[in-house]
Motif scaffolding. Structure first.
Motif, PDB file in Angstrom:
ATOM      1  N   ARG A 174      -3.987  -9.733   4.606  1.00  0.00           N
ATOM      2  CA  ARG A 174      -3.051  -9.954   3.505  1.00  0.00           C
ATOM      3  C   ARG A 174      -2.242  -8.692   3.248  1.00  0.00           C
ATOM      4  NH1 ARG A 174      -6.916 -13.899   1.917  1.00  0.00           N
ATOM      5  NH2 ARG A 174      -8.412 -12.345   1.191  1.00  0.00           N
ATOM      6  N   SER A 175      -0.992  -8.896   2.869  1.00  0.00           N
ATOM      7  CA  SER A 175      -0.072  -7.777   2.709  1.00  0.00           C
ATOM      8  C   SER A 175      -0.310  -7.070   1.382  1.00  0.00           C
ATOM      9  CB  SER A 175       1.379  -8.259   2.768  1.00  0.00           C
ATOM     10  OG  SER A 175       1.684  -9.022   1.615  1.00  0.00           O
ATOM     11  N   VAL A 176       0.205  -5.839   1.297  1.00  0.00           N
ATOM     12  CA  VAL A 176       0.098  -5.095   0.045  1.00  0.00           C
ATOM     13  C   VAL A 176       0.941  -5.762  -1.047  1.00  0.00           C
ATOM     14  CG1 VAL A 176       2.033  -3.511   0.482  1.00  0.00           C
ATOM     15  CG2 VAL A 176       0.090  -2.750  -0.904  1.00  0.00           C
ATOM     16  N   ASP A 177       2.003  -6.467  -0.647  1.00  0.00           N
ATOM     17  CA  ASP A 177       2.821  -7.181  -1.641  1.00  0.00           C
ATOM     18  C   ASP A 177       2.005  -8.277  -2.324  1.00  0.00           C
ATOM     19  OD1 ASP A 177       5.023  -5.632  -1.110  1.00  0.00           O
ATOM     20  OD2 ASP A 177       5.841  -7.001   0.372  1.00  0.00           O
ATOM     21  N   ALA A 178       1.205  -9.001  -1.527  1.00  0.00           N
ATOM     22  CA  ALA A 178       0.350 -10.038  -2.105  1.00  0.00           C
ATOM     23  C   ALA A 178      -0.680  -9.422  -3.045  1.00  0.00           C
ATOM     24  CB  ALA A 178      -0.340 -10.825  -0.998  1.00  0.00           C
ATOM     25  N   LEU A 179      -1.217  -8.282  -2.645  1.00  0.00           N
ATOM     26  CA  LEU A 179      -2.210  -7.594  -3.467  1.00  0.00           C
ATOM     27  C   LEU A 179      -1.606  -7.155  -4.803  1.00  0.00           C
ATOM     28  CD1 LEU A 179      -5.065  -6.408  -3.676  1.00  0.00           C
ATOM     29  CD2 LEU A 179      -4.221  -4.379  -2.483  1.00  0.00           C
ATOM     30  N   LEU A 180      -0.421  -6.570  -4.760  1.00  0.00           N
ATOM     31  CA  LEU A 180       0.230  -6.117  -5.985  1.00  0.00           C
ATOM     32  C   LEU A 180       0.622  -7.299  -6.872  1.00  0.00           C
ATOM     33  CD1 LEU A 180       2.448  -3.200  -4.630  1.00  0.00           C
ATOM     34  CD2 LEU A 180       0.392  -3.032  -6.043  1.00  0.00           C
ATOM     35  N   ALA A 181       1.040  -8.383  -6.237  1.00  0.00           N
ATOM     36  CA  ALA A 181       1.364  -9.588  -7.017  1.00  0.00           C
ATOM     37  C   ALA A 181       0.128 -10.088  -7.757  1.00  0.00           C
ATOM     38  CB  ALA A 181       1.918 -10.673  -6.110  1.00  0.00           C
ATOM     39  N   ALA A 182      -1.029 -10.049  -7.086  1.00  0.00           N
ATOM     40  CA  ALA A 182      -2.271 -10.474  -7.733  1.00  0.00           C
ATOM     41  C   ALA A 182      -2.596  -9.570  -8.916  1.00  0.00           C
ATOM     42  CB  ALA A 182      -3.410 -10.448  -6.714  1.00  0.00           C
TER      43      ALA A 182
END
Length: 410
Positions: free
Chosen positions: A105-113
């Motif tokens: 999973r991308s860091v963008d998905a992580l930050l969105a979470a």
């Protein structure tokens, strides 16, 4: 991971007693459940993945993270060291980021979470603080501190994600480099297959070796298959101090070879033959042999294609044997003056290559056809029946295939 932030220092200023903290803690299971539900609904990368035991695990992680935050506030009111609970929370966030990178999973998905988690958590906890009757100033300070805490957790997760990707990238580069060297060295196919799997490198049907100056590499790589492997070395035949790039290009056989030649045009490249991927070492040896022979590049900037120089390669395989064969087949001319022997030798070579077509021989030698007729008369007197004997003609053709005086040794 040491706590170097100001969150723990600011926690001591918040007037939040242990009774309020306990009431907020009682809300954590519901907050965690709603937070995870929002993340799965709003972040596509997590949709369908946070179910069953995984969902329970993430909800528990959210409860622990928010519980650590409340514990931080309670300790600040009790006068204890408030940094103690934050250190493991940051370490857990770092580990979460690392695990998300391993999961793809991308860091963008992580930050969105994290953003969604912060929003939902604050909405739920804010409602609780209002019900409890906290003063507005305390609620505002609580919100500011909570978002600062979540920012620190997200920063730790981003660092874990980046470090994991860097570590994986370094490991893959090492595996790819090892695979490249094994391919060039001609290791057994079973060894190569295991190395290709470790390097996460999709095995092609064929590989083709190309040599070119390191300075001309980047532009070529941008136009080649992303699976192209590269190595580098300094070859004696190159420019002094010039480093040479060795490329192993996937599936450049058949009609795609012309496309590869176009990409390498103007780059002083040497192009080997396409070989089954596990036997690319033979393409590499072919290229090195052409470089060793010092065969000139085409003037128009095309790559030096080893497939166009198979005769030179074959005849240079045993230079002494070629020299001995040439001396034997030219023995009938040994008693002639050197200049005469050289003229007749070159005439005989052209006659063999042009299959006796007098006008073609004359054009190649820049002489009159009658001159060719006269010289061939001399040669027939010297060689007799050998100019009609198939075995003798084979020896003569092989011995004189290259220009007179050129043994193919460069």
């Amino acid at each position: 991971m040491a706590d170097s932030s100001g969150t723990t220092n600011r926690a001591a200023r918040l007037e939040l007693d242990q009774r309020v903290a306990r009431e907020l803690r009682d809300r954590l299971p519901l907050v965690a459940e709603r937070t995870v539900s929002a993340i799965t609904a709003e972040v596509p990368s997590y949709s369908g993945t946070l179910t069953g035991q995984m969902r329970d695990k993430i909800e528990n992680a959210v409860r622990i993270a928010l519980g650590t935050f409340l514990q931080l506030l309670e300790r600040s009111q009790g006068g204890n060291d408030p940094s103690t609970p934050l250190v493991p929370a940051l370490e857990a966030a770092y580990a979460l980021g690392s695990g998300e990178a391993r999961s793809g999973r991308s860091v963008d998905a992580l930050l969105a979470a994290y953003r969604i988690g912060a929003r939902v958590s604050w909405r739920e906890l804010a409602a609780a603080t209002v019900e409890i009757g906290l003063p507005a100033a305390t609620v505002a300070e609580f919100a500011e501190l909570m978002f600062a805490y979540i920012d620190e957790l997200s920063a730790a997760s981003v660092a874990g994600h980046a470090d994991e990707l860097a570590s994986v990238g370094r490991a893959r580069r090492r595996n790819v480099e090892r695979l490249t060297q094994q391919l060039l060295a001609g290791e057994p196919e079973e060894v190569l297959s295991r190395s290709a799997e470790r390097a996460d490198w999709p095995v092609p049907e064929t590989l083709t070796v190309a040599l070119l100056p390191q300075a001309k590499l980047r532009g070529a790589l941008a136009l080649l298959d992303e699976r192209t492997l590269e190595s580098s070395e300094e070859l004696p035949a190159g420019e002094p101090g010039e480093e040479t790039a060795v490329l192993l290009v996937p599936d450049a056989h058949g009609d795609r070879r012309r496309q590869l030649a176009r990409v390498l045009r103007g780059r002083r490249a040497v192009l080997g033959p396409a070989r089954p991927w596990a036997r690319v070492c033979s393409s590499y040896r072919r290229v090195l042999r052409v470089v060793e022979l010092g065969i000139a590049h085409p003037a128009e900037g095309e790559p030096l294609d080893t497939e166009q120089h198979l005769t030179e390669l074959l005849l240079s395989a045993d230079v002494e044997a070629l020299t001995d064969l040439r001396a034997r087949v030219l023995q009938p001319l040994a008693a002639l003056p050197a200049a005469t022997a050289e003229r007749l030798t070159e005439t005989l070579r052209c006659w063999l290559l042009h299959q006796g077509r007098r006008d073609d021989v004359a054009a190649d030698l820049f002489v009159h056809p009658q001159t060719v007729r006269y010289r061939m008369g001399q040669l027939r007197q010297l060689y007799g029946d050998r100019l009609t004997d198939p075995r003798s003609l084979l020896d003569l053709t092989v011995a004189l295939a290259l220009p007179v005086g050129d043994t193919g040794a460069g």
